[in-house]
Write an enzyme that holds these catalytic residues in place. Structure first.
Site, PDB file in Angstrom:
ATOM      1  N   HIS A   1      -8.193  30.420   8.322  1.00 40.88           N
ATOM      2  CA  HIS A   1      -6.861  30.919   8.018  1.00 40.88           C
ATOM      3  C   HIS A   1      -5.903  29.767   7.745  1.00 40.88           C
ATOM      4  O   HIS A   1      -5.537  29.019   8.650  1.00 40.88           O
ATOM      5  CB  HIS A   1      -6.360  31.753   9.209  1.00 40.88           C
ATOM      6  CG  HIS A   1      -5.042  32.409   8.976  1.00 40.88           C
ATOM      7  ND1 HIS A   1      -3.944  32.162   9.771  1.00 40.88           N
ATOM      8  CD2 HIS A   1      -4.639  33.313   8.046  1.00 40.88           C
ATOM      9  CE1 HIS A   1      -2.925  32.886   9.353  1.00 40.88           C
ATOM     10  NE2 HIS A   1      -3.329  33.598   8.306  1.00 40.88           N
TER      11      HIS A   1
ATOM     12  N   GLU B  93      -8.756  29.736   3.141  1.00 39.51           N
ATOM     13  CA  GLU B  93      -7.725  30.626   2.629  1.00 39.51           C
ATOM     14  C   GLU B  93      -6.466  29.856   2.229  1.00 39.51           C
ATOM     15  O   GLU B  93      -5.727  29.405   3.092  1.00 39.51           O
ATOM     16  CB  GLU B  93      -7.360  31.682   3.687  1.00 39.51           C
ATOM     17  CG  GLU B  93      -6.381  32.699   3.177  1.00 39.51           C
ATOM     18  CD  GLU B  93      -5.255  33.018   4.161  1.00 39.51           C
ATOM     19  OE1 GLU B  93      -4.600  34.049   3.978  1.00 39.51           O
ATOM     20  OE2 GLU B  93      -5.018  32.222   5.090  1.00 39.51           O
TER      21      GLU B  93
ATOM     22  N   ASP C 151      -2.760  30.269   0.743  1.00 37.86           N
ATOM     23  CA  ASP C 151      -1.663  31.119   0.282  1.00 37.86           C
ATOM     24  C   ASP C 151      -1.074  30.454  -0.959  1.00 37.86           C
ATOM     25  O   ASP C 151      -0.873  29.234  -0.982  1.00 37.86           O
ATOM     26  CB  ASP C 151      -0.582  31.244   1.356  1.00 37.86           C
ATOM     27  CG  ASP C 151      -1.052  31.996   2.584  1.00 37.86           C
ATOM     28  OD1 ASP C 151      -2.011  32.776   2.482  1.00 37.86           O
ATOM     29  OD2 ASP C 151      -0.460  31.793   3.664  1.00 37.86           O
TER      30      ASP C 151
ATOM     31  N   HIS D 116       2.558  28.615   2.762  1.00 34.63           N
ATOM     32  CA  HIS D 116       2.650  29.931   3.398  1.00 34.63           C
ATOM     33  C   HIS D 116       3.728  30.781   2.745  1.00 34.63           C
ATOM     34  O   HIS D 116       3.584  31.992   2.599  1.00 34.63           O
ATOM     35  CB  HIS D 116       2.944  29.765   4.887  1.00 34.63           C
ATOM     36  CG  HIS D 116       3.058  31.061   5.628  1.00 34.63           C
ATOM     37  ND1 HIS D 116       4.259  31.573   6.060  1.00 34.63           N
ATOM     38  CD2 HIS D 116       2.112  31.957   5.996  1.00 34.63           C
ATOM     39  CE1 HIS D 116       4.049  32.727   6.666  1.00 34.63           C
ATOM     40  NE2 HIS D 116       2.761  32.986   6.642  1.00 34.63           N
TER      41      HIS D 116
ATOM     42  N   GLU E 152      -4.399  34.104  -1.345  1.00 36.07           N
ATOM     43  CA  GLU E 152      -3.434  35.197  -1.165  1.00 36.07           C
ATOM     44  C   GLU E 152      -2.216  34.935  -2.036  1.00 36.07           C
ATOM     45  O   GLU E 152      -1.612  33.864  -1.969  1.00 36.07           O
ATOM     46  CB  GLU E 152      -2.992  35.316   0.289  1.00 36.07           C
ATOM     47  CG  GLU E 152      -1.934  36.396   0.494  1.00 36.07           C
ATOM     48  CD  GLU E 152      -1.344  36.419   1.893  1.00 36.07           C
ATOM     49  OE1 GLU E 152      -0.280  37.069   2.071  1.00 36.07           O
ATOM     50  OE2 GLU E 152      -1.915  35.804   2.801  1.00 36.07           O
TER      51      GLU E 152
END
Length: 368
Positions: free
Chosen positions: A44, A71, A73, A86, A174
């Site tokens: 994460h 991951e 963002d 983020h 993401e």
């Protein structure tokens, strides 16, 4: 099962699930073999419990700990480059405040309905952003990470993909604030798909998922790419594109049978907050598990839950450890292995972890 086998199995499983979504919506169910036999572990924001999030150091740490996916963002710059942050504001994760040359970039904006004064990625070119250095975003909780402040620039999406390819792991980008960026004329979907394709992350079986808390951009992506898509589902509130368009549905509606059926029309999986799988009461203690994992699987959807964190502050009360009156109790490590094992027993297909080693260790203990 090796890490690469899990990554490829996860991607192929998502493809198989996507292929049966229509049949499932009509009343069928996917075979158990359509999903990987072990849950995948997703680093994460990298190993963000051990290094400042969204840095190459955090991604490298996650890979070294055995994460199957890393991951990033994704947000956009003024010159339409994609970088790993983020959010699009910068003060809490970089040293931008120490750069007098950018003092006039500080602005007040409303992002997803929330007004804040900060520096924003869309007001910087990539070259300008690269002069900043990253910092720990939650130093009160993770004081040990502060020692790494100032060491690294903001990574580009290309750098993250190069790292993933070099080490044979999957990627799980993401899209952050997609409606907001669309309104600025900085749509992220097209450059994201093009960049993934350039690095060979082009579809099912390539070790890639794309995720979002919004729905409209995932529905757009479903027409643009064969990459498996994952609908993130928060424990409260509503997708911002619903709010913006006047759609009255909430995240709570999306986990109902009709909501899952709708998600299955454009996505291969869901990414629910852990409290949608096992609710917590007012004291932070765990309640009775919901049927969401089973319901999602019946609709042909994989389930990747978030976020497993080591600190007492983020754990259910059942898995906190130590003396609650002692200094540093909130940031002390709790029984993260016991917590993630509960989630594995529910049948989740993957977990997002700030310390992937804890989730990998629990998986080894549970699955051998």
């Amino acid at each position: 099962m090796s890490r690469m086998t899990r990554v490829l199995a996860g991607g192929l499983a998502a493809a198989a699930v996507a292929g049966v979504c229509t049949a499932v919506a009509g009343g069928g169910s996917p075979a158990a073999a359509d999903r990987a036999s072990e849950p995948v572990v997703i680093g994460h924001r990298g190993a963000s419990g051990l290094r400042p999030e969204h840095t190459l150091a955090a991604y490298r740490m996650a890979i070294s700990q055995g994460a199957d996916y890393i991951e990033p963002d994704i947000v956009a710059t003024k010159d339409r480059r994609l970088v790993a942050r983020h959010d699009n504001w910068l003060a809490d994760s970089t040293d931008v405040e120490q750069h007098p040359e950018f003092a006039d970039r500080r602005k007040t904006k409303t992002v997803d309905g929330v007004t804040r004064t900060d520096w924003f990625t869309e007001d910087f070119t990539l070259a300008e952003l690269r002069t900043l250095r990253t910092e720990e975003r939650i130093p009160a909780t993770r004081p040990d990470n502060v020692v790494f402040n100032g060491l690294e620039p903001i990574p580009t999406l290309e750098e993250v993909l190069e790292l993933a390819r070099q080490h044979g792991v999957g990627v799980y980008p993401e899209t952050k604030h997609p409606t907001y960026f669309d309104e600025l004329g900085l749509s992220m979907e097209e450059p994201l798909v093009a960049t993934l394709r350039r690095y060979g992350f082009d579809g099912p079986g390539d070790g890639v998922y794309i995720q979002s808390f919004e729905t409209a951009n995932l529905r757009d992506l479903a027409r643009m790419t064969k990459v498996p898509l994952v609908q993130l589902i928060n424990g409260s509130g509503a997708p911002y594109d619903f709010v913006e368009s006047g759609d009255g549905r909430t995240y709570a509606d999306l986990v109902k049978p009709e909501g899952l059926k709708w998600i299955a029309s454009y996505a291969a999986g869901i990414g629910p907050a852990t409290n949608l799988l096992i609710p917590v009461d007012s004291t932070g203690r765990l309640g009775r598990p919901t049927t969401l994992v089973r319901d999602a699987h019946r609709r042909g959807l994989t389930v990747h839950t978030w976020t497993i964190r080591n600190e007492n502050e983020f754990l259910p009360a059942d898995h906190r450890q130590g003396n609650a009156t002692a200094p540093g109790y909130r940031s002390a490590t709790g029984d993260v292995g016991g917590w993630v094992t509960r989630l594995y027993r529910l049948g989740v297909d993957g977990v997002f972890c700030d310390d992937p080693s804890a989730c990998v260790g629990a998986r080894t203990a549970a699955y051998g």
